[in-house]
Design an enzyme around this catalytic site. Structure first.
Site, PDB file in Angstrom:
ATOM      1  N   SER A 139      -2.398  -0.759   3.474  1.00  0.00           N
ATOM      2  CA  SER A 139      -1.379  -0.258   2.373  1.00  0.00           C
ATOM      3  C   SER A 139      -0.164  -0.310   3.156  1.00  0.00           C
ATOM      4  O   SER A 139       0.067  -0.504   4.254  1.00  0.00           O
ATOM      5  CB  SER A 139      -1.648   1.479   2.011  1.00  0.00           C
ATOM      6  OG  SER A 139      -0.331   1.786   1.618  1.00  0.00           O
ATOM      7  N   TYR A 152      -1.886   9.904   5.922  1.00  0.00           N
ATOM      8  CA  TYR A 152      -2.408   8.651   5.317  1.00  0.00           C
ATOM      9  C   TYR A 152      -2.030   7.264   5.969  1.00  0.00           C
ATOM     10  O   TYR A 152      -2.483   6.243   6.377  1.00  0.00           O
ATOM     11  CB  TYR A 152      -1.958   8.670   3.722  1.00  0.00           C
ATOM     12  CG  TYR A 152      -2.456   7.341   2.783  1.00  0.00           C
ATOM     13  CD1 TYR A 152      -4.041   7.346   2.331  1.00  0.00           C
ATOM     14  CD2 TYR A 152      -1.729   6.431   2.525  1.00  0.00           C
ATOM     15  CE1 TYR A 152      -4.386   6.341   1.708  1.00  0.00           C
ATOM     16  CE2 TYR A 152      -2.342   5.380   1.833  1.00  0.00           C
ATOM     17  CZ  TYR A 152      -3.506   5.301   1.449  1.00  0.00           C
ATOM     18  OH  TYR A 152      -3.907   4.075   0.759  1.00  0.00           O
TER      19      TYR A 152
END
Length: 245
Positions: A139, A152
């Protein structure tokens, strides 16, 4: 170009939007595709859509033993394993001051540690064949960080470092290890954004829009192909220019 006929791919998180698009693209390229996830109905529906050369395999990546044996199950179902796509991931968002130890450990376990176990189990077969492709879906926040997503972001940054390290270890064996880092991609999550917020975000992206799951899948197919044999330890950013590195 990017023909995957005769190749065998395992895609985790295939019951989600990006995972499903990756599975469809690899399958369209001629690959046998083992699709893994926890939602049985979604996996069965995708397998039914793809038809021949699709193999649904239910697996909870929080289960250490099940994760370690998933590549072997996939290889047995398909008749081989040439491509691993680590796409599955979860979020447990909160500000660091409010984040529980359990939320931190769960995200790191499923997103990072499970990816490591899958890679470790997969490379045994790939090294013997002297050909393999591993692609981690990471990401943009793995490079930028993001408020409320320390767990995350750390897991995705860890996947990038893991890919670079493994790429150095096994590059001489014909196995490449790379990452694809999506930015804002049209999904159920972006659909929940208020219209004014979505407009502001999209206008801040140089190409002026959110990306599609198909655009992420296209990058994965390239990295999975023979044409990408000289690309390893890299991260392809599919973010419309929102981050340029």
């Amino acid at each position: 170009m990017f023909d995957l006929s005769g190749k065998h791919a395992l895609v985790t998180g295939a019951s989600g939007g990006i995972g499903g698009a990756i599975a469809r693209n690899l399958h369209a390229g001629g690959a046998h595709v083992a699709i893994s996830g926890t939602r049985v109905d979604a996996l069965d529906a995708l397998a039914g859509e793809l038809g021949d050369r699709a193999y649904p395999l239910v697996c909870d990546l929080a289960d250490r033993d099940a994760t370690s044996t998933l590549p072997q199950r996939a290889a047995e179902a398909m008749g081989g394993l040439d491509i691993l796509v680590n796409n599955a991931g979860i979020t447990r968002d909160n500000l660091m001051l409010r984040m529980s130890e359990d939320d931190w450990e769960t995200v790191i376990s499923v997103n990072l540690s499970a990816a490591m176990r899958l890679m470790k189990s997969s490379i045994r077969t790939m090294i013997r064949k002297r050909r393999g492709r591993i692609v981690n879906i990471v990401s943009v926040v793995g490079l930028t960080g993001n408020s409320g997503q320390a767990n995350y972001a750390a897991s995705k940054a860890g996947m990038i470092g893991l890919a670079k390290s493994l790429a150095q270890e096994i590059g001489s064996r014909g196995v490449t290890v790379n990452c694809v880092a999506p930015g804002f991609i049209v999904s159920a999550m972006t659909d929940r954004l208020p219209d004014d917020v979505a407009k502001r975000y999209s206008e801040s992206i140089p190409v002026g829009r959110f990306g599609s799951v198909e655009e992420v899948a296209a990058a994965v197919r390239f990295l999975a192909s023979d044409e990408a044999s000289y690309v390893t330890g890299q991260t392809i950013h599919v973010n419309g220019g929102m981050l340029m590195v």
